[in-house]
Design a protein around this motif. Structure first.
Motif, PDB file in Angstrom:
ATOM      1  N   PRO A  46     -67.068  -2.667  51.690  1.00 43.29           N
ATOM      2  CA  PRO A  46     -68.238  -1.878  52.097  1.00 43.29           C
ATOM      3  C   PRO A  46     -68.582  -1.990  53.579  1.00 43.29           C
ATOM      4  O   PRO A  46     -68.998  -1.017  54.198  1.00 43.29           O
ATOM      5  CB  PRO A  46     -69.364  -2.424  51.215  1.00 43.29           C
ATOM      6  CG  PRO A  46     -68.659  -2.912  49.988  1.00 43.29           C
ATOM      7  CD  PRO A  46     -67.334  -3.455  50.484  1.00 43.29           C
ATOM      8  N   ARG A  47     -68.365  -3.147  54.180  1.00 45.52           N
ATOM      9  CA  ARG A  47     -68.700  -3.311  55.602  1.00 45.52           C
ATOM     10  C   ARG A  47     -67.822  -2.448  56.506  1.00 45.52           C
ATOM     11  O   ARG A  47     -68.156  -2.202  57.654  1.00 45.52           O
ATOM     12  CB  ARG A  47     -68.591  -4.771  56.013  1.00 45.52           C
ATOM     13  CG  ARG A  47     -67.164  -5.267  56.020  1.00 45.52           C
ATOM     14  CD  ARG A  47     -67.036  -6.643  56.630  1.00 45.52           C
ATOM     15  NE  ARG A  47     -65.653  -7.049  56.536  1.00 45.52           N
ATOM     16  CZ  ARG A  47     -65.227  -8.117  55.900  1.00 45.52           C
ATOM     17  NH1 ARG A  47     -66.091  -8.910  55.300  1.00 45.52           N
ATOM     18  NH2 ARG A  47     -63.952  -8.403  55.863  1.00 45.52           N
ATOM     19  N   ASP A  48     -66.668  -2.016  55.984  1.00 49.01           N
ATOM     20  CA  ASP A  48     -65.754  -1.191  56.781  1.00 49.01           C
ATOM     21  C   ASP A  48     -66.167   0.276  56.803  1.00 49.01           C
ATOM     22  O   ASP A  48     -65.719   1.026  57.679  1.00 49.01           O
ATOM     23  CB  ASP A  48     -64.327  -1.275  56.218  1.00 49.01           C
ATOM     24  CG  ASP A  48     -63.773  -2.677  56.238  1.00 49.01           C
ATOM     25  OD1 ASP A  48     -64.157  -3.469  57.123  1.00 49.01           O
ATOM     26  OD2 ASP A  48     -62.947  -2.993  55.360  1.00 49.01           O
ATOM     27  N   PHE A  49     -66.987   0.701  55.841  1.00 51.58           N
ATOM     28  CA  PHE A  49     -67.291   2.123  55.706  1.00 51.58           C
ATOM     29  C   PHE A  49     -67.992   2.742  56.913  1.00 51.58           C
ATOM     30  O   PHE A  49     -67.575   3.801  57.380  1.00 51.58           O
ATOM     31  CB  PHE A  49     -68.073   2.416  54.435  1.00 51.58           C
ATOM     32  CG  PHE A  49     -67.297   2.155  53.171  1.00 51.58           C
ATOM     33  CD1 PHE A  49     -65.920   2.334  53.120  1.00 51.58           C
ATOM     34  CD2 PHE A  49     -67.940   1.722  52.030  1.00 51.58           C
ATOM     35  CE1 PHE A  49     -65.196   2.086  51.968  1.00 51.58           C
ATOM     36  CE2 PHE A  49     -67.222   1.476  50.861  1.00 51.58           C
ATOM     37  CZ  PHE A  49     -65.857   1.661  50.830  1.00 51.58           C
ATOM     38  N   THR A  87     -65.977   7.027  63.023  1.00 50.56           N
ATOM     39  CA  THR A  87     -64.782   7.226  63.838  1.00 50.56           C
ATOM     40  C   THR A  87     -63.876   8.287  63.224  1.00 50.56           C
ATOM     41  O   THR A  87     -63.338   9.145  63.936  1.00 50.56           O
ATOM     42  CB  THR A  87     -64.022   5.897  64.015  1.00 50.56           C
ATOM     43  OG1 THR A  87     -64.937   4.910  64.484  1.00 50.56           O
ATOM     44  CG2 THR A  87     -62.875   6.034  64.996  1.00 50.56           C
ATOM     45  N   GLY A  88     -63.710   8.230  61.914  1.00 51.22           N
ATOM     46  CA  GLY A  88     -62.866   9.208  61.230  1.00 51.22           C
ATOM     47  C   GLY A  88     -63.384  10.626  61.387  1.00 51.22           C
ATOM     48  O   GLY A  88     -62.610  11.556  61.658  1.00 51.22           O
ATOM     49  N   ALA A  89     -64.695  10.802  61.234  1.00 55.98           N
ATOM     50  CA  ALA A  89     -65.278  12.142  61.381  1.00 55.98           C
ATOM     51  C   ALA A  89     -65.111  12.656  62.813  1.00 55.98           C
ATOM     52  O   ALA A  89     -64.788  13.831  63.027  1.00 55.98           O
ATOM     53  CB  ALA A  89     -66.760  12.117  60.997  1.00 55.98           C
ATOM     54  N   PHE A  90     -65.291  11.783  63.786  1.00 56.15           N
ATOM     55  CA  PHE A  90     -65.141  12.165  65.190  1.00 56.15           C
ATOM     56  C   PHE A  90     -63.711  12.620  65.477  1.00 56.15           C
ATOM     57  O   PHE A  90     -63.490  13.674  66.074  1.00 56.15           O
ATOM     58  CB  PHE A  90     -65.520  10.968  66.082  1.00 56.15           C
ATOM     59  CG  PHE A  90     -65.454  11.262  67.545  1.00 56.15           C
ATOM     60  CD1 PHE A  90     -66.534  11.829  68.205  1.00 56.15           C
ATOM     61  CD2 PHE A  90     -64.319  10.965  68.280  1.00 56.15           C
ATOM     62  CE1 PHE A  90     -66.469  12.099  69.553  1.00 56.15           C
ATOM     63  CE2 PHE A  90     -64.242  11.230  69.630  1.00 56.15           C
ATOM     64  CZ  PHE A  90     -65.321  11.804  70.273  1.00 56.15           C
ATOM     65  N   SER A 123     -58.443  11.487  58.871  1.00 54.23           N
ATOM     66  CA  SER A 123     -58.467  11.510  57.401  1.00 54.23           C
ATOM     67  C   SER A 123     -58.168  10.139  56.813  1.00 54.23           C
ATOM     68  O   SER A 123     -58.779   9.744  55.824  1.00 54.23           O
ATOM     69  CB  SER A 123     -57.454  12.525  56.872  1.00 54.23           C
ATOM     70  OG  SER A 123     -57.804  13.819  57.293  1.00 54.23           O
ATOM     71  N   SER A 124     -57.243   9.404  57.431  1.00 54.44           N
ATOM     72  CA  SER A 124     -56.919   8.075  56.908  1.00 54.44           C
ATOM     73  C   SER A 124     -58.128   7.145  56.983  1.00 54.44           C
ATOM     74  O   SER A 124     -58.295   6.272  56.142  1.00 54.44           O
ATOM     75  CB  SER A 124     -55.725   7.459  57.654  1.00 54.44           C
ATOM     76  OG  SER A 124     -56.087   6.992  58.930  1.00 54.44           O
ATOM     77  N   LEU A 125     -58.967   7.355  57.979  1.00 54.84           N
ATOM     78  CA  LEU A 125     -60.178   6.544  58.090  1.00 54.84           C
ATOM     79  C   LEU A 125     -61.240   6.986  57.086  1.00 54.84           C
ATOM     80  O   LEU A 125     -61.998   6.151  56.587  1.00 54.84           O
ATOM     81  CB  LEU A 125     -60.737   6.642  59.512  1.00 54.84           C
ATOM     82  CG  LEU A 125     -59.920   5.925  60.579  1.00 54.84           C
ATOM     83  CD1 LEU A 125     -60.273   6.436  61.963  1.00 54.84           C
ATOM     84  CD2 LEU A 125     -60.115   4.428  60.488  1.00 54.84           C
ATOM     85  N   LEU A 126     -61.291   8.254  56.772  1.00 51.86           N
ATOM     86  CA  LEU A 126     -62.331   8.774  55.891  1.00 51.86           C
ATOM     87  C   LEU A 126     -62.037   8.574  54.406  1.00 51.86           C
ATOM     88  O   LEU A 126     -62.959   8.501  53.599  1.00 51.86           O
ATOM     89  CB  LEU A 126     -62.548  10.269  56.158  1.00 51.86           C
ATOM     90  CG  LEU A 126     -63.226  10.588  57.487  1.00 51.86           C
ATOM     91  CD1 LEU A 126     -63.161  12.079  57.769  1.00 51.86           C
ATOM     92  CD2 LEU A 126     -64.659  10.099  57.489  1.00 51.86           C
ATOM     93  N   VAL A 127     -60.779   8.487  54.040  1.00 52.06           N
ATOM     94  CA  VAL A 127     -60.406   8.382  52.630  1.00 52.06           C
ATOM     95  C   VAL A 127     -60.496   6.907  52.207  1.00 52.06           C
ATOM     96  O   VAL A 127     -59.752   6.072  52.716  1.00 52.06           O
ATOM     97  CB  VAL A 127     -58.983   8.943  52.401  1.00 52.06           C
ATOM     98  CG1 VAL A 127     -58.558   8.776  50.968  1.00 52.06           C
ATOM     99  CG2 VAL A 127     -58.933  10.403  52.815  1.00 52.06           C
ATOM    100  N   PRO A 128     -61.399   6.579  51.299  1.00 59.26           N
ATOM    101  CA  PRO A 128     -61.638   5.169  50.967  1.00 59.26           C
ATOM    102  C   PRO A 128     -60.476   4.453  50.278  1.00 59.26           C
ATOM    103  O   PRO A 128     -60.402   3.238  50.336  1.00 59.26           O
ATOM    104  CB  PRO A 128     -62.868   5.203  50.061  1.00 59.26           C
ATOM    105  CG  PRO A 128     -62.943   6.590  49.553  1.00 59.26           C
ATOM    106  CD  PRO A 128     -62.281   7.476  50.571  1.00 59.26           C
ATOM    107  N   PHE A 129     -59.558   5.175  49.668  1.00 59.54           N
ATOM    108  CA  PHE A 129     -58.465   4.477  49.001  1.00 59.54           C
ATOM    109  C   PHE A 129     -57.322   4.132  49.956  1.00 59.54           C
ATOM    110  O   PHE A 129     -56.368   3.470  49.567  1.00 59.54           O
ATOM    111  CB  PHE A 129     -57.951   5.233  47.771  1.00 59.54           C
ATOM    112  CG  PHE A 129     -57.425   6.610  48.041  1.00 59.54           C
ATOM    113  CD1 PHE A 129     -56.162   6.806  48.566  1.00 59.54           C
ATOM    114  CD2 PHE A 129     -58.209   7.722  47.763  1.00 59.54           C
ATOM    115  CE1 PHE A 129     -55.682   8.077  48.809  1.00 59.54           C
ATOM    116  CE2 PHE A 129     -57.737   8.996  48.005  1.00 59.54           C
ATOM    117  CZ  PHE A 129     -56.471   9.172  48.529  1.00 59.54           C
ATOM    118  N   ALA A 168     -55.332   2.047  57.783  1.00 60.30           N
ATOM    119  CA  ALA A 168     -56.094   2.968  58.632  1.00 60.30           C
ATOM    120  C   ALA A 168     -56.246   2.375  60.030  1.00 60.30           C
ATOM    121  O   ALA A 168     -56.181   3.097  61.030  1.00 60.30           O
ATOM    122  CB  ALA A 168     -57.461   3.250  58.012  1.00 60.30           C
ATOM    123  N   GLY A 169     -56.430   1.059  60.111  1.00 62.00           N
ATOM    124  CA  GLY A 169     -56.537   0.383  61.404  1.00 62.00           C
ATOM    125  C   GLY A 169     -55.252   0.474  62.208  1.00 62.00           C
ATOM    126  O   GLY A 169     -55.283   0.605  63.431  1.00 62.00           O
TER     127      GLY A 169
END
Length: 154
Positions: A7-10, A16-19, A70-76, A82-83
């Motif tokens: 959760p702390r990563d969200f 950043t992912g949206a940007f 997208s890799s940052l936005l997709v939680p799975f 993603a990093g």
């Protein structure tokens, strides 16, 4: 196996992912002048890119941004994976900042007014590097079985 996101990563992943995703989607609609400008700046920092036509370069850049965002936005997608994508992408942008003339004050890492938009990419590099350490095992003080690691052999 890579651990999934915590959760702390969200919050940093979402922002950043949206940007980055928005930037990539915008580049898909770039006009010829924008394509020329993006390609010209990139070629100044990375001369091997001169082999690509400006429209092809811009499409590749756009799809790279869409993929990283997208890799940052997709939680799975695991945070470490993603990093890795964010670190590679933002590392290239920081390289652009360091190599393009006029982005930094002479003899300094401090940005000029023109360099500020590129200097901010160093924050994404820092986040990417932080995400690479996500989920890394930390040692326990005792060498016994614990709930967190099942079996600590540290």
């Amino acid at each position: 196996m890579l651990p999934l996101s915590e959760p702390r990563d969200f919050p940093p992943r979402i922002v950043t992912g949206a940007f980055i995703l928005n930037s990539g989607l915008g580049k898909l609609k770039a006009d010829e002048a924008t394509q020329q400008g993006l390609h010209g700046m990139a070629c100044t920092a990375y001369p091997f890119l001169k082999k690509l036509e400006p429209d092809r370069f811009t499409r590749l850049l756009a799809w790279s941004e869409i993929t990283v965002g997208s890799s940052l936005l997709v939680p799975f997608v695991p945070t470490r994976l993603a990093g890795l994508a964010l670190t590679g992408f933002s590392g290239g942008l920081v390289g652009l900042y360091l190599r393009v003339p006029g982005m930094r004050e002479p003899g300094s890492l401090r940005p000029t007014q023109d360099g500020v938009p590129l200097a901010k990419d160093s924050w994404m590099l820092g986040m990417g590097l932080g995400f690479l350490g996500a989920g890394a095992r930390r040692g326990c003080a005792a060498s016994h079985r614990c709930r967190r690691h099942r079996r600590c052999a540290h």
